[in-house]
Design an enzyme around this catalytic site. Structure first.
Site, PDB file in Angstrom:
ATOM      1  N   SER A   1       0.832  -1.187   0.000  1.00 21.84           N
ATOM      2  CA  SER A   1       0.000   0.000   0.000  1.00 21.84           C
ATOM      3  C   SER A   1       0.877   1.250   0.000  1.00 21.84           C
ATOM      4  O   SER A   1       1.736   1.400  -0.863  1.00 21.84           O
ATOM      5  CB  SER A   1      -0.963  -0.034   1.197  1.00 21.84           C
ATOM      6  OG  SER A   1      -1.957   0.947   1.077  1.00 21.84           O
TER       7      SER A   1
ATOM      8  N   ASP B   1      -8.508  -4.803  -6.008  1.00 23.20           N
ATOM      9  CA  ASP B   1      -8.088  -3.876  -4.959  1.00 23.20           C
ATOM     10  C   ASP B   1      -8.747  -2.516  -5.176  1.00 23.20           C
ATOM     11  O   ASP B   1      -8.640  -1.947  -6.266  1.00 23.20           O
ATOM     12  CB  ASP B   1      -6.564  -3.729  -5.007  1.00 23.20           C
ATOM     13  CG  ASP B   1      -5.996  -2.944  -3.829  1.00 23.20           C
ATOM     14  OD1 ASP B   1      -6.776  -2.343  -3.071  1.00 23.20           O
ATOM     15  OD2 ASP B   1      -4.760  -2.952  -3.688  1.00 23.20           O
TER      16      ASP B   1
END
Length: 589
Positions: A214, A495
């Site tokens: 991330s 995602d």
């Protein structure tokens, strides 16, 4: 005492069944943070965690976000004297001032010549990454290469603070470049306890690899580009290498990948709710809020923000059910009429709402939409509104106008808020006109970004945040096009952060060639940095996860062969020429 025991038992049983919403999920997926609700959830989770210590129950944070209820006796925390500032333009209070930065390591797989693999803790307590050391990506790669795994906690998170508060002035040392210098300085100078004789520092005889997911994944990619002399290679998982102010695309992977009937119902309900609110009726609006169990939420935008909270559970999904959430499935069930996720029956649409429909453009199947709204409202009432206790004002739980608190214990929301307000953006709201929106169009950039001005007033040493995040400070390092030798990108096709990664459908080249030297992997059906967690011995990984872990071992081992052979080769500098595998043209030394 009996009352306290009953409370702890009740909270613990709730944890086992999976929490309605976690504090972390609230931070990850809400368009605008209802700080009062976040604080309440954190208190409940801390109580539940303490109550579970003697029972074997996992804490709610462990169940949903990889974190560990304690640091683990097998991986004690160590501290490194990190520089408060690496930037001459932002001098520390005293020259060369330092602060204790936490880290954890495992050298049990080390063999001479093996790499040091640094995992960036990112925007969370570093202790929550210990499962990646115990059984996840750090253990997988360390076993395969004879390496040492390290977790480095990010400045201003967990217990690694260079200041005594989180006031605007004291946040002046928090930015992405400072944290990248932290990692480089650590790699160049750290002496691991008991291993100082091995000369493991970067720039010498030991290769260092950088791993992150991330935001930390973006940092891994940036570190490989900005500090190639320090980090021999990097794996950037779900790496958000592009900073975006208005990040409405967060919901696009959900819209594309969630069950079609669920998404259709949600989009129609959202549009209908917006239409009803647009009437500005003193009869319809209160009736609508009451229908969803949120009658005392004053601001319409705060009301629809609360309705959007269940969407955060999409990001909490994981291939390992012991750390992932199934809450999104229950939400979809309610939208599509499956009431098994509800303990009380849905009530009929209020008469006032039906009257408000006169003159509005109705969905193509009004009967189906109204039935869906009934179960949607029942779900919100039972699973969202119920998070605010009866003796608490709903505005105190779901309001978004108060962002006070400078204590270090506020870091869970405030440190990352400073970062996205100053550099990253990622204000998550409604889609533009012409694109179906899963959340209300009242969730504008002005609404989702108001936290910045309220939480960070100008100080004496730090002017605070500007009207818009300075995303150019991040995007100057490559954005969607960022690439480098021995830099791997690993993303998930589902995602919600996909549109900020190099695999983004709006990237100039989302289908790059995938090579050992420049891996470019997309996990089919994957969500957020799914490759970083693993399983203990005896449990079998799903096919797609086993496949990506084999690939990561393969390309990291190839990078290690390059490292061992580097003395035999002198790589061409500045030629720009590469072979079919993305290798730079080389000649014998």
């Amino acid at each position: 005492m009996l009352l306290a025991s009953a409370l702890l038992a009740g909270l613990a049983s709730l944890v086992v069944a999976e929490p309605l919403l976690t504090a972390k999920a609230l931070l990850d997926g809400s368009p605008a943070l209802p700080l009062g609700l976040h604080r309440r959830l954190r208190i409940q989770e801390q109580v539940a965690s303490k109550g579970a210590e003697g029972t074997g129950w996992p804490s709610s944070s462990e169940q949903l976000s990889f974190s560990s209820p304690d640091e683990g006796h097998d991986y004690p925390a160590h501290t490194f004297n990190q520089l408060v500032s690496h930037d001459p333009a932002v001098p520390p209070p005293q020259p060369n001032a330092t602060f204790p930065q936490r880290y954890w390591f495992d050298a049990s797989y080390y063999k001479q010549g093996g790499p040091v693999i640094l995992l960036d803790g990112g925007e969370t307590d570093g202790a929550g990454r210990i499962p990646f050391l115990r059984q996840g990506i750090l253990r997988i790669l360390s076993e395969a290469t004879g390496g040492i795994g390290i977790i480095l906690e990010h400045r201003y998170y967990g217990s690694s603070f260079p200041t005594t508060s989180l006031s605007t002035d004291d946040l002046r040392f928090l930015d992405t470049r400072q944290s990248l210098h932290d990692s480089a300085h650590f790699a160049r100078t750290v002496e691991l306890p008991g291993l100082a004789h091995l000369n493991l520092t970067a720039g010498g005889s030991t290769p260092w690899l950088y791993v992150g997911g991330s935001y930390a994944g973006a940092k891994a990619a940036f570190a490989r580009k900005l500090h190639p002399d320090v980090f021999w290679g990097a794996i950037a998982s779900s790496a958000v290498t592009t900073a975006i102010v208005d990040f409405w695309q967060y919901y696009e992977p959900i819209r594309a990948s969630a069950p079609a009937d669920c998404i259709e119902r949600l989009a129609e309900n959202t549009a209908l709710i917006d239409s009803l609110l647009s009437l500005n009726s003193s009869l319809v609006t209160p009736s609508l809020k009451s229908f969803f169990g949120l009658s005392n939420v004053t601001a319409d935008a705060d009301f629809v923000n609360a309705l959007a909270l269940p969407l955060g559970s999409w990001q909490a999904r994981n291939w390992d059910g012991t750390v992932g959430s199934s809450r999104f499935d229950a939400f979809c069930d309610a939208l599509t009429g499956n009431t098994s996720s509800l303990s009380t029956p849905a009530r009929p649409i209020d008469a006032a709402l039906l009257e408000g429909l006169d003159g509005l453009a109705l969905p193509k199947d009004p009967r189906k939409t109204l039935a869906s709204m009934s179960t949607y409202a029942a779900y919100v009432k039972e699973h969202i509104a119920a998070l605010c206790p009866p003796d608490e004002l709903q505005d105190a739980c779901f309001g978004t106008d108060e962002y006070s608190g400078d204590g270090l214990d506020e870091y869970e929301w405030k440190s990352w808020a400073w970062q996205f307000c100053s550099e990253w953006g990622y204000f998550i709201g409604a889609a533009p006109e012409g694109t179906p929106s899963l959340v209300s169009r009242l969730l504008t950039l002005e609404y989702t970004g108001k936290i910045c001005g309220k939480a960070f007033p100008p100080g004496k040493l730090n002017t605070g945040v500007s009207s818009m995040p300075a995303v150019h400070k991040i995007n100057q390092w490559g954005s969607f096009d960022l690439a480098h030798s021995r830099l791997a990108f690993v993303d998930g096709s589902e995602d919600p952060w996909l549109y900020a990664t190099p695999h983004s459908p709006i990237a100039p080249n989302p289908h790059r060639k995938d090579t050992l030297r420049r891996p470019f992997k997309l996990i089919k059906g994957g969500v957020h940095h799914w490759d970083e967690n693993g399983l203990p011995p005896g449990r079998k990984e799903p096919r797609e996860i086993a496949k990506i872990h084999r690939a990561e071992v393969e390309f990291v081992q190839s990078w290690m062969r390059e490292w061992r052979e580097r003395g035999r080769w002198r790589w061409g500098v500045g030629t720009g020429a590469e072979d079919g595998e993305g290798r730079e043209v080389a000649r014998w030394q």
